[in-house]
Design an enzyme around this catalytic site. Sequence first.
Site, short mmCIF file in Angstrom:
data_model
loop_
_atom_site.label_atom_id
_atom_site.label_comp_id
_atom_site.label_asym_id
_atom_site.label_seq_id
_atom_site.Cartn_x
_atom_site.Cartn_y
_atom_site.Cartn_z
N LYS A 48 1.03 -0.64 0.03
CA LYS A 48 0.47 -0.14 -0.19
C LYS A 48 1.83 0.94 -0.03
O LYS A 48 2.34 1.10 0.09
CB LYS A 48 -1.02 0.19 1.34
N TYR A 99 14.93 31.13 4.43
CA TYR A 99 13.75 32.62 4.56
C TYR A 99 13.61 32.33 6.13
O TYR A 99 14.53 31.69 6.85
CB TYR A 99 12.75 31.41 4.38
#
Length: 818
Positions: free
Chosen positions: A486, A712
């Site tokens: 999965k 940033y």
Amino acid sequence: MPYSIQHIATVLQVTSIIHTDAVIEHLLIDSRRIVFPQSSLFFALHGPRRDGHQFIKDVYDRGVKNFVVEKNFDYNPFPNANFLLVDDVQEALQKLAAHHRATFNLPVIGITGSNGKTIVKEWLNQLLQEDHRIVRSPRSYNSQVGVPLSVWQINNQHTLGIFEAGISTTGEMEKLEKIIQPTIGILTNIGEAHREGFANDNEKAKEKSRLFTHCQQVVYCPDYIPVAVQLNVKLFSWSRKDNNASLFISKEEKEHNATKVHFTYKSQPYQLTIPFVDAASVDNCLTCCSVMLLLNYQVETIQQRILQLQPVEMRLQLKKGNNNCTLINDSYSNDLSSLGIALDYLKQQAGGKSTTVILSDILQSGIPDDLLYQQVAAELVQRNIKRMVGIGESISRHAALFANISNTSFYLGTEQFITSNTTHLFKDEFVLLKGARVFAFERISNWLEQKVHQTILEINLSAIAHNLKEYQKKLLPQTKLMAMVKAFSYGSGSAEVARVLQFHKVDYLAVAYTDEGVELRQAGISLPIMVMNADEAGFDALVEYNLEPEIYSWNMYRSFHHYLSQQGITAFPVHLKVNTGMNRLGFEFTEGNTVGAALQADNTMVVQSVFSHLAASEAPEFDAFTKEQAERYRQFCNDLTQHITYPFIKHIANSAGIFRHVDLQFDMVRLGIGLYGVDSTGEHDLLLQTVATLRTTIAQIRKVPATETVGYSRKGKLERDSVIATIRIGYADGLSRRMGNNIGRVWIKGQLAPIIGSVAMDMCMIDITGLAGIEEGDTVEIFGKHIPIQQVADNCGTIAYEIMTGISQRVKRVYVEE
């Protein structure tokens, strides 16, 4: 209806090798669909690419002990199995089904024709199900193999049968007639489909009409039968041209989403409102109306029920592509009729946007190529298609016929098309892929969806195989293994990993969602697949691709039961999820009796396995709770068996539970994160190898003074003059922002470098001050052999599962084998 294996041998009049008594209830032709091994009879059919005899060992190992095989098959390696030796396996299947049909005296509607068979069958089921227990062909089971399997479904509870019959050449319908033995016949039309198998339409019509040899009455429309059909039975005709027809259509009025039909029947005028406006749907409704009149239904009742008809879904797939494109993939069939339908759908979806059609050769149309492609060109021009790409030798030879389309190009094959173009040529448009299956247009679909990125996740398939063997060493001899693939195989790539697991003969695969299972089937994976989070939108795909859903709640149970009932499907394999303490999904462990009673009463599903999730199998401090979960699980299974007498697979152990709780291995275990090299227990009892390595490259190197900051919010504060490298990975790729500001490290040329400043969307910076030999373009490892993924998870305050599954799909996967 059960038959002893001895009785079947007598019916088939064949040589038999019978070692043990057996009762047969199920016919099996596909090794992926084993549900009741003890009561199944496997027919080793020859297919176009595979021979069923090659799968007998696998089927035998999975519990099937009854086989129909060719006389020259060596059955000696299979002790305790029963073999029926025949000249032709397919003929034996058909003969057995014909015998089964002959034991029931019920009305049966047999449907044939070039188009519309499945829709008419499904709509008749909707219209007549209030009054009958109907058995019908599942989906489009109308072939020489599909018809016998359909008819085998008949039991004493049914009061009406509805079966399709499709043929591709002469000599086939006589066989299907003996199996279906219809009492009422329907001939939808005579069209282009399978024209290559017949000398002309007259021969095709004559062959199809053999289905009605012993019918009492036949419904047909002479307007769509280009030749006279000679039948010695009573005919019920509907027509727009012949006012002597049983049902004469005098007028049709198109209204909003409906068509009002004026007709005459038995000299009396009537009106009928049909909730469709397209010609094919109106015709199919009129065929159904004719059948109901033949069965003595009043027009008022017919009107009420027809207004409730639901459309049968088309097989067109709509997908998002690169560069703001939308892809419509219709490679199910490629003939003129289906091309027209696909083109109409393309224009409907595109609205005012530009349209492109990628079209392969149309094979076996029965029409001379010059006339065929003249008509194709006319269809494209009529719908104002802006660009056309032709793929195949035949369509390329007729390129001049497409001169009225402003932009055309032609290629001899799919490979040439892909290697001669770039995806940037397709932008802001709707693209229809319409190709015969042999042209593998799924490659074009994948190519147009392709995501390219310099950052790569390298998957070592040899390491997966090694880790699998490590866990298999811990299993009891009889214990099966289900591998969890999965979430894109925990980010590793589902199809590629599944192929390795299939080669190494795991017993089951598990995926999270239906589309993951579909991808595996399309990639050629034949192992049984459990879908853990199926929903109503994916029910069609579950059936079409042989996927087995997890049923975890009453809402889920009722929805799937309703769907199966509508489709006429019984005994579909499912997996029951039990909540024993995880408190996430599952029936309560006290509901075993209730669930069992529902399954027994409804008879649409069969339990392939019952399972539960251990909440803390890796933690010794919770071992007592793990044992409590196991007791709750046993209670549910014991209660269930009071209503279900057939065996089912039991499994509760996950990766950690495999070797920490050997007594809980039951019939099968589920191997998840351990397969990918992560020891969830932290005990290092297994010699697991690294499977996934996340790498990127340096985009730029610069010198930054100590007075400056990096990234940033100026969070990357420097304490000295530094050398900073920008690398091509950010949080959009799956690199957690928690790795920034000197928390995380990367490995480069044998050295560790800290991540400085904040992680940005597409990149981040590392401090390489004092590291030797670092250059732009160098490879950087985020995790792998040198930085374990568990260490990255610890740095982020999370678990390895989240790190692995968080790697973005834009990160290219590269697969290696050692």
